[in-house]
Design an enzyme around this catalytic site. Structure first.
Site, short mmCIF file in Angstrom:
data_model
loop_
_atom_site.label_atom_id
_atom_site.label_comp_id
_atom_site.label_asym_id
_atom_site.label_seq_id
_atom_site.Cartn_x
_atom_site.Cartn_y
_atom_site.Cartn_z
N HIS A 1 5.22 -23.73 47.95
CA HIS A 1 3.81 -23.38 47.84
C HIS A 1 3.51 -22.73 46.49
O HIS A 1 3.95 -21.61 46.21
CB HIS A 1 3.47 -22.40 48.97
CG HIS A 1 2.04 -21.99 49.02
ND1 HIS A 1 1.63 -20.68 48.93
CD2 HIS A 1 0.91 -22.72 49.19
CE1 HIS A 1 0.31 -20.61 49.03
NE2 HIS A 1 -0.15 -21.83 49.19
N HIS B 1 -5.31 -21.73 41.52
CA HIS B 1 -5.90 -21.62 42.86
C HIS B 1 -7.33 -21.09 42.83
O HIS B 1 -8.24 -21.69 43.38
CB HIS B 1 -5.03 -20.72 43.74
CG HIS B 1 -5.57 -20.54 45.12
ND1 HIS B 1 -6.47 -19.54 45.46
CD2 HIS B 1 -5.35 -21.23 46.27
CE1 HIS B 1 -6.79 -19.63 46.74
NE2 HIS B 1 -6.12 -20.65 47.25
#
Length: 268
Positions: free
Chosen positions: A11, A53
């Site tokens: 991740h 992100h």
């Protein structure tokens, strides 16, 4: 019944120990044996897809700059790694900063690393919405996949999003690329199950699966494989194994791989 071993997906790289979305984090994940890498993508003001992100850079680069308002060359001047270890200068074991490993990472660079690696590595790419550029994000993404020949069946790439509309765009542009419908809240599944394609994968969060025990079985009964985020503990992994999850997305790929290896050795 045999327990299915899920794919271990790093991740934002090995982001528990490294600054997320840096090449350093992804190299660490590959060194640990991660079978796939996950990234988020946003479009810069001059049309480059970068692995970031948040819509702004307050958390990861100490500036209120918006990715969408900034050109790649300007992003490349920012420090994307110090936030993770602000005391690095006092830590004799901390690695030295490296412009190649610690600066902003473009999707193109990450895909090239994956393409050149000495074993098959898959990549799960999440498009972030809403964004000022709308569908241009998916079009640019598919262009990059097509450049590598990854827009066809057997591609190591899959596209994920919380945006059903964004995934529909990818399906129209590259119908053979696997899609993952991310699920933010368990209550959303009743609506989403009527909307997702029959062969789409479904990505609920581990928190929702834990707090809503019926969610996982409901998704699998509807015929969808589960790709679960973000699985960082032994208890969370055990739940995923019980549900027959096909991929676990984790900040700690080395740790999760070790747990899986230990279980396989005990079972063998």
């Amino acid at each position: 019944m045999d327990v299915v071993r899920p794919q271990v997906v790093a991740h934002r790289g090995a982001s528990h120990d490294n600054a997320e979305h840096t090449l350093r984090a992804y190299v660490a994940a590959l060194d640990a044996g991660a079978e796939a890498l996950e990234c988020d993508v946003r479009l810069t003001a001059d049309g480059h897809l970068v692995c970031v992100h948040d819509r702004d850079l307050r958390r990861t680069a100490s500036t209120r700059t918006l990715v969408s308002n900034t050109e790649l060359a300007d992003l490349d001047q920012l420090d994307f790694h110090s936030w993770k270890n602000p005391w690095a200068e006092l830590d004799d074991e901390a690695p030295d900063p490296d412009d190649q490993l610690d600066r902003v990472l473009t999707l193109r660079t990450l895909l090239e690393v994956v393409a050149d690696y000495d074993r098959r590595v898959e990549v799960a790419i999440e498009t972030k919405h809403p964004t000022r550029y709308g569908g241009l994000v998916e079009r640019r993404l598919v262009d990059q996949l097509r450049h590598l020949g990854w827009d066809r069946a057997g591609s190591p790439a899959r596209v994920m999003s919380f945006s059903w509309t964004g995934l529909q765009r990818v399906e129209r542009l590259a119908p053979e690329v696997p899609l993952v419908m991310l699920v933010e809240r368990a209550r959303n599944w009743s609506m989403l199950r009527r909307m997702v394609g029959p062969d789409w994968l479904v990505g609920p969060g581990i928190k929702e699966l834990t707090e809503h025990p019926r969610l996982g079985p409901r998704i699998t009964r509807a015929g969808h494989d589960l790709h679960v985020w973000t699985v960082n503990s032994e208890e969370q992994l055990d739940l995923c194994l019980e549900l027959g999850v096909k991929a676990v997305i984790t900040d700690r790929p080395a740790y999760i791989l070790d747990l899986l290896d230990t279980r396989e050795s005990a079972a063998g």
